[in-house]
Design an enzyme around this catalytic site. Sequence first.
Site, PDB file in Angstrom:
ATOM      1  CG  MET A  90      27.918  49.325  63.467  1.00  0.00           C
ATOM      2  SD  MET A  90      26.183  49.294  64.011  1.00  0.00           S
ATOM      3  CE  MET A  90      25.992  51.002  64.480  1.00  0.00           C
ATOM      4  NE  ARG A  91      30.569  51.311  55.916  1.00  0.00           N
ATOM      5  CZ  ARG A  91      30.950  52.588  55.889  1.00  0.00           C
ATOM      6  NH1 ARG A  91      31.134  53.241  57.012  1.00  0.00           N
ATOM      7  NH2 ARG A  91      31.113  53.201  54.746  1.00  0.00           N
ATOM      8  CG  LEU A  93      24.735  46.140  53.270  1.00  0.00           C
ATOM      9  CD1 LEU A  93      24.165  44.794  53.699  1.00  0.00           C
ATOM     10  CD2 LEU A  93      26.134  45.971  52.677  1.00  0.00           C
ATOM     11  CG  ASN A 107      19.325  45.127  60.715  1.00  0.00           C
ATOM     12  OD1 ASN A 107      20.448  44.836  61.149  1.00  0.00           O
ATOM     13  ND2 ASN A 107      18.750  46.286  60.967  1.00  0.00           N
ATOM     14  CG  HIS A 109      16.604  48.968  64.571  1.00  0.00           C
ATOM     15  ND1 HIS A 109      17.733  49.716  64.284  1.00  0.00           N
ATOM     16  CD2 HIS A 109      15.716  49.835  65.115  1.00  0.00           C
ATOM     17  CE1 HIS A 109      17.512  50.974  64.631  1.00  0.00           C
ATOM     18  NE2 HIS A 109      16.294  51.066  65.145  1.00  0.00           N
TER      19      HIS A 109
HETATM   20  C1  GRF Z   1      22.647  45.609  68.744  1.00  0.00           C
HETATM   21  O1  GRF Z   1      21.939  46.366  69.671  1.00  0.00           O
HETATM   22  C2  GRF Z   1      21.999  45.691  67.401  1.00  0.00           C
HETATM   23  O2  GRF Z   1      20.617  45.755  67.475  1.00  0.00           O
HETATM   24  C3  GRF Z   1      22.553  46.983  66.894  1.00  0.00           C
HETATM   25  O3  GRF Z   1      23.899  46.977  67.287  1.00  0.00           O
HETATM   26  C4  GRF Z   1      24.018  46.186  68.453  1.00  0.00           C
HETATM   27  C5  GRF Z   1      25.033  45.128  68.157  1.00  0.00           C
HETATM   28  O4  GRF Z   1      25.330  44.344  69.276  1.00  0.00           O
HETATM   29  N1  GRF Z   1      22.327  47.104  65.471  1.00  0.00           N
HETATM   30  P1  GRF Z   1      26.141  42.981  69.103  1.00  0.00           P
HETATM   31  O5  GRF Z   1      27.407  43.313  68.324  1.00  0.00           O
HETATM   32  O6  GRF Z   1      25.285  41.998  68.395  1.00  0.00           O
HETATM   33  O7  GRF Z   1      26.463  42.570  70.516  1.00  0.00           O
END
Ligand code: GRF
Length: 215
Positions: A90-91, A93, A107, A109
């Site tokens: 959640m950062r 880059l 990534n 998403h």
């Molecule tokens: C996922 O939905 C991913 O797409 C989003 O954050 C969530 C992370 O879930 N960026 P996890 O930690 O992989 O269970």
Amino acid sequence: MSRTARVGVLVSGRGSNLQTLLDAAADPWFPADITVVVSNVPGAFALERAAAAGVPALTIDHRGRGRAEFEAELLAALSDVDIVCLAGFMRVLTPGFLNAFPNRVLNIHPALLPAFPGLHGPAQALAAGVTQAGATCHLVDAGVDTGPILAQGSVPVLPGDTEESLAARILPLEHRLFPLGLRWLAEGRVTVTDRRAQVALQPGESRWLSFSPPA
Ligand code: GRF
């Protein structure tokens, strides 16, 4: 890549996507090894998943230091990897980090990009009233969820859906798309031209996955 690709995975939370990558890499035929997991959040459950799989895991807390210093530490931890996967990391880059891995940062998403980038993709989809939601596996560039798309898939939005119910329907799709994208990247089958990705597909492969309801 002529040898098994070495992959570092960056995480911030529960790590279900990390788990799918660990599970995929446990297959000796998979073209990538997960060699290190880094969390920016102390105590993230993803760290336990790494430990259970016997993969070195460490925490580099982003708090209390500047972005440049944080990214320098990340780069040091990833000095021996070929590919970086962002699995619920959640950062954002910066190019200072990304330039070390040109078209080598992947990534996942929870939305059909380019719609609904950034946080809360499923909630954005609900607010927009779309009838199909989905997930995207893409290369990371300096924008937020704007990089070249490797693979996507969709699920229906159903009456009465909440952010949680829709996210839960999307998650299994993420778990299929992420190892697929990593396989293609590790096998050197991805090229990028004009910010668009091409994938040298093998028979039976598709860059689009459709929803398969639970049996
Ligand atoms: C996922 O939905 C991913 O797409 C989003 O954050 C969530 C992370 O879930 N960026 P996890 O930690 O992989 O269970």
